[in-house]
Design a protein around this motif. Structure first.
Motif, PDB file in Angstrom:
ATOM      1  N   PRO A   1       0.802  -1.236   0.000  1.00 42.12           N
ATOM      2  CA  PRO A   1       0.000   0.000   0.000  1.00 42.12           C
ATOM      3  C   PRO A   1       0.833   1.284   0.000  1.00 42.12           C
ATOM      4  O   PRO A   1       0.323   2.350  -0.378  1.00 42.12           O
ATOM      5  CB  PRO A   1      -0.809  -0.116   1.303  1.00 42.12           C
ATOM      6  N   LEU A   2       2.099   1.206   0.394  1.00 44.13           N
ATOM      7  CA  LEU A   2       2.972   2.386   0.365  1.00 44.13           C
ATOM      8  C   LEU A   2       3.791   2.445  -0.927  1.00 44.13           C
ATOM      9  O   LEU A   2       4.752   3.219  -1.013  1.00 44.13           O
ATOM     10  CB  LEU A   2       3.914   2.359   1.578  1.00 44.13           C
ATOM     11  N   ASN A   3       3.375   1.648  -1.907  1.00 43.11           N
ATOM     12  CA  ASN A   3       4.016   1.640  -3.224  1.00 43.11           C
ATOM     13  C   ASN A   3       5.450   1.122  -3.172  1.00 43.11           C
ATOM     14  O   ASN A   3       6.273   1.459  -4.023  1.00 43.11           O
ATOM     15  CB  ASN A   3       3.993   3.032  -3.854  1.00 43.11           C
ATOM     16  N   ARG A   4       5.756   0.303  -2.177  1.00 40.80           N
ATOM     17  CA  ARG A   4       7.081  -0.276  -2.065  1.00 40.80           C
ATOM     18  C   ARG A   4       7.110  -1.647  -2.722  1.00 40.80           C
ATOM     19  O   ARG A   4       6.134  -2.382  -2.697  1.00 40.80           O
ATOM     20  CB  ARG A   4       7.489  -0.394  -0.587  1.00 40.80           C
ATOM     21  N   LEU A   5       8.253  -1.985  -3.294  1.00 41.74           N
ATOM     22  CA  LEU A   5       8.413  -3.250  -4.003  1.00 41.74           C
ATOM     23  C   LEU A   5       8.365  -4.420  -3.021  1.00 41.74           C
ATOM     24  O   LEU A   5       8.986  -4.376  -1.961  1.00 41.74           O
ATOM     25  CB  LEU A   5       9.745  -3.240  -4.749  1.00 41.74           C
ATOM     26  N   VAL A   6       7.630  -5.478  -3.381  1.00 42.34           N
ATOM     27  CA  VAL A   6       7.511  -6.676  -2.550  1.00 42.34           C
ATOM     28  C   VAL A   6       8.229  -7.823  -3.252  1.00 42.34           C
ATOM     29  O   VAL A   6       7.898  -8.181  -4.387  1.00 42.34           O
ATOM     30  CB  VAL A   6       6.039  -7.051  -2.303  1.00 42.34           C
ATOM     31  N   THR A   7       9.212  -8.403  -2.580  1.00 38.77           N
ATOM     32  CA  THR A   7       9.943  -9.539  -3.139  1.00 38.77           C
ATOM     33  C   THR A   7       9.762 -10.758  -2.222  1.00 38.77           C
ATOM     34  O   THR A   7       9.204 -10.660  -1.134  1.00 38.77           O
ATOM     35  CB  THR A   7      11.443  -9.202  -3.264  1.00 38.77           C
TER      36      THR A   7
ATOM     37  N   ARG B   1      23.399   3.323 -13.725  1.00 44.44           N
ATOM     38  CA  ARG B   1      24.433   2.794 -12.841  1.00 44.44           C
ATOM     39  C   ARG B   1      23.875   1.817 -11.797  1.00 44.44           C
ATOM     40  O   ARG B   1      24.652   1.133 -11.130  1.00 44.44           O
ATOM     41  CB  ARG B   1      25.192   3.942 -12.172  1.00 44.44           C
ATOM     42  N   THR B   2      22.574   1.754 -11.640  1.00 46.91           N
ATOM     43  CA  THR B   2      21.979   0.769 -10.727  1.00 46.91           C
ATOM     44  C   THR B   2      21.336  -0.385 -11.487  1.00 46.91           C
ATOM     45  O   THR B   2      20.648  -1.217 -10.903  1.00 46.91           O
ATOM     46  CB  THR B   2      20.929   1.429  -9.813  1.00 46.91           C
ATOM     47  N   SER B   3      21.549  -0.437 -12.781  1.00 47.85           N
ATOM     48  CA  SER B   3      20.988  -1.514 -13.601  1.00 47.85           C
ATOM     49  C   SER B   3      21.910  -2.725 -13.586  1.00 47.85           C
ATOM     50  O   SER B   3      23.015  -2.688 -13.025  1.00 47.85           O
ATOM     51  CB  SER B   3      20.788  -1.029 -15.040  1.00 47.85           C
TER      52      SER B   3
ATOM     53  N   ILE C   1      12.837   2.463 -10.370  1.00 48.40           N
ATOM     54  CA  ILE C   1      12.473   1.786 -11.621  1.00 48.40           C
ATOM     55  C   ILE C   1      13.514   0.723 -11.955  1.00 48.40           C
ATOM     56  O   ILE C   1      13.181  -0.402 -12.363  1.00 48.40           O
ATOM     57  CB  ILE C   1      12.330   2.805 -12.764  1.00 48.40           C
ATOM     58  N   SER C   2      14.781   1.068 -11.777  1.00 51.09           N
ATOM     59  CA  SER C   2      15.838   0.088 -12.026  1.00 51.09           C
ATOM     60  C   SER C   2      15.678  -1.127 -11.121  1.00 51.09           C
ATOM     61  O   SER C   2      15.832  -2.273 -11.559  1.00 51.09           O
ATOM     62  CB  SER C   2      17.209   0.743 -11.797  1.00 51.09           C
ATOM     63  N   ALA C   3      15.330  -0.891  -9.847  1.00 51.02           N
ATOM     64  CA  ALA C   3      15.137  -2.002  -8.907  1.00 51.02           C
ATOM     65  C   ALA C   3      13.964  -2.884  -9.326  1.00 51.02           C
ATOM     66  O   ALA C   3      14.015  -4.118  -9.198  1.00 51.02           O
ATOM     67  CB  ALA C   3      14.922  -1.457  -7.501  1.00 51.02           C
ATOM     68  N   GLU C   4      12.886  -2.283  -9.829  1.00 45.87           N
ATOM     69  CA  GLU C   4      11.735  -3.080 -10.263  1.00 45.87           C
ATOM     70  C   GLU C   4      12.109  -3.992 -11.426  1.00 45.87           C
ATOM     71  O   GLU C   4      11.702  -5.159 -11.475  1.00 45.87           O
ATOM     72  CB  GLU C   4      10.573  -2.157 -10.649  1.00 45.87           C
ATOM     73  N   LEU C   5      12.866  -3.459 -12.385  1.00 44.60           N
ATOM     74  CA  LEU C   5      13.257  -4.268 -13.531  1.00 44.60           C
ATOM     75  C   LEU C   5      14.154  -5.429 -13.110  1.00 44.60           C
ATOM     76  O   LEU C   5      14.187  -6.478 -13.769  1.00 44.60           O
ATOM     77  CB  LEU C   5      13.976  -3.402 -14.572  1.00 44.60           C
ATOM     78  N   ARG C   6      14.870  -5.266 -12.003  1.00 40.16           N
ATOM     79  CA  ARG C   6      15.780  -6.319 -11.552  1.00 40.16           C
ATOM     80  C   ARG C   6      15.114  -7.288 -10.574  1.00 40.16           C
ATOM     81  O   ARG C   6      15.733  -8.272 -10.168  1.00 40.16           O
ATOM     82  CB  ARG C   6      17.017  -5.692 -10.893  1.00 40.16           C
ATOM     83  N   ASN C   7      13.868  -7.016 -10.184  1.00 36.79           N
ATOM     84  CA  ASN C   7      13.193  -7.868  -9.191  1.00 36.79           C
ATOM     85  C   ASN C   7      11.788  -8.251  -9.644  1.00 36.79           C
ATOM     86  O   ASN C   7      10.839  -8.206  -8.871  1.00 36.79           O
ATOM     87  CB  ASN C   7      13.121  -7.144  -7.842  1.00 36.79           C
ATOM     88  N   GLU C   8      11.663  -8.636 -10.891  1.00 39.69           N
ATOM     89  CA  GLU C   8      10.365  -9.049 -11.414  1.00 39.69           C
ATOM     90  C   GLU C   8      10.156 -10.553 -11.222  1.00 39.69           C
ATOM     91  O   GLU C   8      11.099 -11.342 -11.237  1.00 39.69           O
ATOM     92  CB  GLU C   8      10.263  -8.711 -12.901  1.00 39.69           C
ATOM     93  N   TYR C   9       8.899 -10.911 -11.035  1.00 37.96           N
ATOM     94  CA  TYR C   9       8.495 -12.315 -11.093  1.00 37.96           C
ATOM     95  C   TYR C   9       8.142 -12.612 -12.558  1.00 37.96           C
ATOM     96  O   TYR C   9       7.474 -11.810 -13.220  1.00 37.96           O
ATOM     97  CB  TYR C   9       7.273 -12.573 -10.219  1.00 37.96           C
ATOM     98  N   VAL C  10       8.577 -13.754 -13.065  1.00 35.95           N
ATOM     99  CA  VAL C  10       8.256 -14.141 -14.439  1.00 35.95           C
ATOM    100  C   VAL C  10       7.484 -15.450 -14.389  1.00 35.95           C
ATOM    101  O   VAL C  10       8.021 -16.489 -13.983  1.00 35.95           O
ATOM    102  CB  VAL C  10       9.513 -14.284 -15.308  1.00 35.95           C
ATOM    103  N   LEU C  11       6.205 -15.397 -14.787  1.00 37.71           N
ATOM    104  CA  LEU C  11       5.319 -16.565 -14.752  1.00 37.71           C
ATOM    105  C   LEU C  11       5.116 -17.080 -16.170  1.00 37.71           C
ATOM    106  O   LEU C  11       4.831 -16.303 -17.087  1.00 37.71           O
ATOM    107  CB  LEU C  11       3.967 -16.197 -14.144  1.00 37.71           C
TER     108      LEU C  11
END
Length: 367
Positions: A109-115, A171-173, A315-325
């Motif tokens: 709910p705080l728009n934070r990435l969940v891994t 640089r964070t990619s 955004i860089s963190a999201e691209l590096r922490n995606e679930y792929v189904l």
């Protein structure tokens, strides 16, 4: 006298005939030498290609065929079924495997990435029909990323901050990611072609100066088109802009169609003015938000220009922490129709309500 003349003419004719014969023999000899050389070269190439230890292979050996039950076949990106064809930059064989791969991110709910979620925490629906998830991964695989950067005159006061935010993103990619940069004002142009050299991108961005009007739609369309030549299966587009379109030749409808047909995930950083003076600027946030949502990406609205770097890093963190189904559609008809995708979360007990972001659908292959 007549006999002497006759003899002389005969000797001259004979000499000329012998000269022609000699020339023909020399030409024939040269031709045989050339043919022998060509035959030898062909034999050398053939033997080199048959030599498994040689270094003169013009093409790599074909990969072994995959089993129909292989859970990780090669597929041309998210949302593609029956992927086929060969990329001009990456000549890998694409096989019809009827597997759909869907990248997804999850936020709280705080728009934070969940891994840390598992396969059991997801349900996939294709045209409202539940599917069996065949593959599940969270690996940080390399991505081909196109950057679409606004260089219109209204970016003058925001350019340096936006450029530094782009540097933070790069640089964070993943170090293996590849990039290209499209700049746009009156028209789009490729500023930096495919590269993994971040220093090269930064050096070229320093030389740019914002001016003129905004062809945002044309630039996004060019970015999607260029990503067809991507090196990696995962493809993303990052748009950095401060307003709506007032110069493009393509229409919104044409761009939306291109987005739906692509396997590109789109993110955008919107540096919008609080009070947009024109209708184009008022509609800019809506357009960017819509095309991002269609692909499972997101638009981040910049409230404070100082937050640009943090947003780019997220955004860089999201691209590096995606679930792929991955799943095989129960409906295997190749009718070319649009199929709606939905992912439902079944989170572990005790977590707050979570939101999943994934592309809205894909076009089924046609015969």
């Amino acid at each position: 006298m007549r006999d002497e003349n006759t003899a002389y003419c005969f000797r001259q004719a004979l000499a000329e005939s012998l000269g022609r014969v000699a020339r023909l023999l020399r030409l024939a000899s040269v031709a045989w030498i050339v043919l022998a050389m060509l035959a030898g070269a062909g034999a050398y190439r053939a033997s080199a290609q048959e030599n498994p230890l040689g270094e003169v292979h013009t093409q790599p050996p074909p990969p072994p065929p995959k089993s129909p039950d292989d859970s990780k076949p090669i597929v041309e990106g998210a949302g593609n079924v029956a992927a086929s064809g060969t990329s001009r930059r990456d000549a890998r064989l694409r096989v019809d495997v009827n597997l759909v791969l869907v990248p997804a991110t999850v936020t709280d709910p705080l728009n934070r990435l969940v891994t840390g979620l598992e396969k059991e925490n997801f349900e996939v629906y294709d045209n409202n029909v539940g599917q069996i998830i065949k593959s599940f991964s969270t690996e940080d695989a390399p991505v081909t990323i196109g950057i679409v950067f606004d260089l219109s005159g209204s970016m003058n006061s925001k350019f340096n901050r936006a450029r530094r935010a782009l540097s933070e993103f790069l640089r964070t990619s993943n170090p293996l990611d590849e990039f290209f940069v499209i700049g746009f004002n009156d028209r789009p142009a490729v500023i930096v072609d495919y590269t993994s050299d971040i220093d090269d991108v930064e050096a070229r961005m320093v030389m740019l100066k914002p001016e003129n009007r905004t062809a945002l739609i044309d630039a996004a369309y060019l970015g999607i088109t260029k990503l067809r030549d991507a090196k990696y299966e995962r493809k993303a587009l990052l748009i950095i802009s401060d307003g709506g379109d007032n110069r493009s030749r393509y229409t919104e409808g044409e761009l939306r169609r291109a987005v739906r047909e692509s396997d590109v995930q789109i993110y955008s950083i919107g540096i919008f003015d609080q009070y947009a003076p024109t209708q184009e600027e008022q509609l800019g946030p809506v357009l960017l938000s819509d095309i991002c949502d269609m692909t499972g990406g997101r638009m981040f609205r910049v409230g404070d220009i100082a937050d640009l770097g943090d947003i780019a890093t997220r955004i860089s963190a999201e691209l590096r922490n995606e679930y792929v189904l991955g799943y095989r559609p129960s409906d295997i008809k190749k009718d070319g129709n649009w199929r709606k995708l939905k992912i439902r979360l079944v989170p572990p007990p005790g977590l707050p309500p979570l939101t999943v972001h994934n592309r809205q659908g894909y076009y089924a292959p046609s015969e």
